[in-house]
Design an enzyme around this catalytic site. Structure first.
Site, mmCIF file in Angstrom:
data_model
loop_
_atom_site.group_PDB
_atom_site.id
_atom_site.type_symbol
_atom_site.label_atom_id
_atom_site.label_comp_id
_atom_site.label_asym_id
_atom_site.label_seq_id
_atom_site.Cartn_x
_atom_site.Cartn_y
_atom_site.Cartn_z
ATOM 1 N N HIS A 161 0.836 -1.205 0.000
ATOM 2 C CA HIS A 161 0.000 0.000 0.000
ATOM 3 C C HIS A 161 0.874 1.259 0.000
ATOM 4 O O HIS A 161 0.635 2.197 -0.781
ATOM 5 C CB HIS A 161 -0.912 0.016 1.228
ATOM 6 C CG HIS A 161 -2.179 -0.752 1.071
ATOM 7 N ND1 HIS A 161 -2.205 -2.121 0.968
ATOM 8 C CD2 HIS A 161 -3.485 -0.332 0.996
ATOM 9 C CE1 HIS A 161 -3.465 -2.529 0.852
ATOM 10 N NE2 HIS A 161 -4.256 -1.466 0.856
ATOM 11 N N HIS A 209 0.441 -4.104 9.233
ATOM 12 C CA HIS A 209 1.838 -3.847 8.889
ATOM 13 C C HIS A 209 2.570 -3.297 10.107
ATOM 14 O O HIS A 209 1.984 -2.615 10.948
ATOM 15 C CB HIS A 209 1.961 -2.833 7.746
ATOM 16 C CG HIS A 209 1.854 -3.435 6.382
ATOM 17 N ND1 HIS A 209 2.789 -4.321 5.882
ATOM 18 C CD2 HIS A 209 0.922 -3.275 5.408
ATOM 19 C CE1 HIS A 209 2.434 -4.684 4.661
ATOM 20 N NE2 HIS A 209 1.301 -4.061 4.361
#
Length: 266
Positions: A161, A209
Site C-alpha cells: 500500500h 503492517h
C-alpha cells in the site's frame, strides 16, 4: 554602423551561449539530484532491510509499541476503525490507485504523449513488481494481534500500500502538474504527500503492517520514481526539450494542443 551591428550580434550570440550553458548546468544538476535521491533512498532501504532481517532491537521495539498502541485505540473506537478501513481499502487501495494511473496512461496515449505514457506505465509496473519481489525475498510475517480489526494476505515487508501510494501519487502529480494553476499545484502536492503518509498510517493503525514495513515501502517507491524520472529527464536533455523545474511536471508541453519537441540545444 556595420561595425556596431556586428558587435551587437556578437554580443547577443555570446549571451545566448552563456544562457544555454547555464541552462545545461541547471538541467545537469536536476539529473544528478534525481540520481542522488534514488541512491539515498535505495541505500536507506537496504539499511532498513538489514535492520529488519537482523531483528535490531530498537527497531523491533518501535514496531511492537506502534502496533500495540494503535491497535488498542482501534479496538476502543469503532468509528475510527471504520474510517481507516474506508481510506485504506477503498480510497487509497492499490487497485484504485493503479486504475487511476492506467486511466492517466490511456489519456496520455490519446494525447500522443508516447514517452510520458511509457514513463507512467513503467513506473507503476516496476514499482509493483519490485515490491512483490522484495516481499517474496524477505518473507516477513505480519503482526499477530489478539482480536485483530483487519486482515491482509501475503508477506509484510515492504508495505505494498505504501509503495503503491508513493509511485502512483508521484506519477499523477508529475504528469498533471503542468495543467494546474500555481495555487492548485501547491495544494495538490500537499494532498499527495498527505495521502502517501496517510496510507502508511492506516496500515499500521489497522494492525496489518509494522511501521518499518511502511517506511520500507515509502523508501523503495521513492527510489523507483527517482530512477525513472532521472531516465525521463535524461531523454528530455538529449531531445533538447524546454527546461523546467520537476515540481512543475515532467512535460510542460502537455499544455499545448499537440506536444512538439523543442529546438535541439547544442
Amino acid at each position: 554602423m556595420r561595425h556596431l551591428t556586428a558587435l551587437r550580434n556578437l554580443r547577443d550570440r555570446r549571451e545566448r551561449r552563456e544562457r544555454r550553458r547555464q541552462a545545461d548546468r541547471r538541467y545537469g544538476a536536476r539529473l544528478l539530484g534525481a540520481a542522488g535521491v534514488a541512491a539515498v533512498a535505495a541505500v536507506a532501504f537496504g539499511l532498513l532491510l538489514t535492520l529488519v532481517e537482523g531483528q535490531w532491537r530498537p527497531l523491533a521495539r518501535l514496531d511492537a509499541s506502534a502496533a500495540r498502541d494503535l491497535h488498542r485505540y482501534a479496538l476502543g473506537h469503532r468509528e475510527w476503525t471504520a474510517a481507516l478501513h474506508l481510506l485504506s481499502d477503498r480510497i487509497w487501495d492499490p487497485v484504485t490507485l493503479r486504475a487511476a494511473v492506467a486511466v492517466l496512461t490511456g489519456w496520455l496515449l490519446y494525447r500522443r504523449a508516447w514517452r510520458l505514457a511509457a514513463w507512467a506505465a513503467v513506473t507503476a509496473v516496476a514499482g509493483g513488481l519490485i515490491g512483490l519481489l522484495a516481499k517474496t525475498v524477505v518473507e516477513r510475517a505480519r503482526p499477530a494481534l489478539n482480536d485483530p480489526v483487519a486482515h491482509a494476505p501475503g508477506y509484510s515487508f515492504p508495505s505494498g500500500h505504501a509503495m503503491t501510494a508513493t509511485t502512483s501519487f508521484a506519477v499523477l502529480m508529475l504528469v498533471l502538474a503542468p495543467l494546474l494553476p500555481r495555487a492548485w499545484r501547491i495544494a495538490c502536492w500537499c494532498v499527495a504527500v498527505f495521502s502517501v503518509l496517510g496510507v502508511g498510517f492506516t496500515r499500521v493503525a489497522l494492525g496489518v503492517h509494522w511501521f518499518s514495513d511502511v517506511l520500507g515501502g515509502w523508501l523503495l517507491g521513492l527510489a523507483v520514481v527517482a530512477l525513472t524520472t532521472w531516465a525521463f529527464e535524461a531523454w528530455r536533455a538529449d531531445a533538447g526539450r524546454r527546461r523546467t523545474p520537476v515540481s512543475r511536471g515532467l512535460e510542460p508541453e502537455l499544455t499545448e494542443a499537440t506536444p512538439e519537441p523543442g529546438p535541439r540545444v547544442r
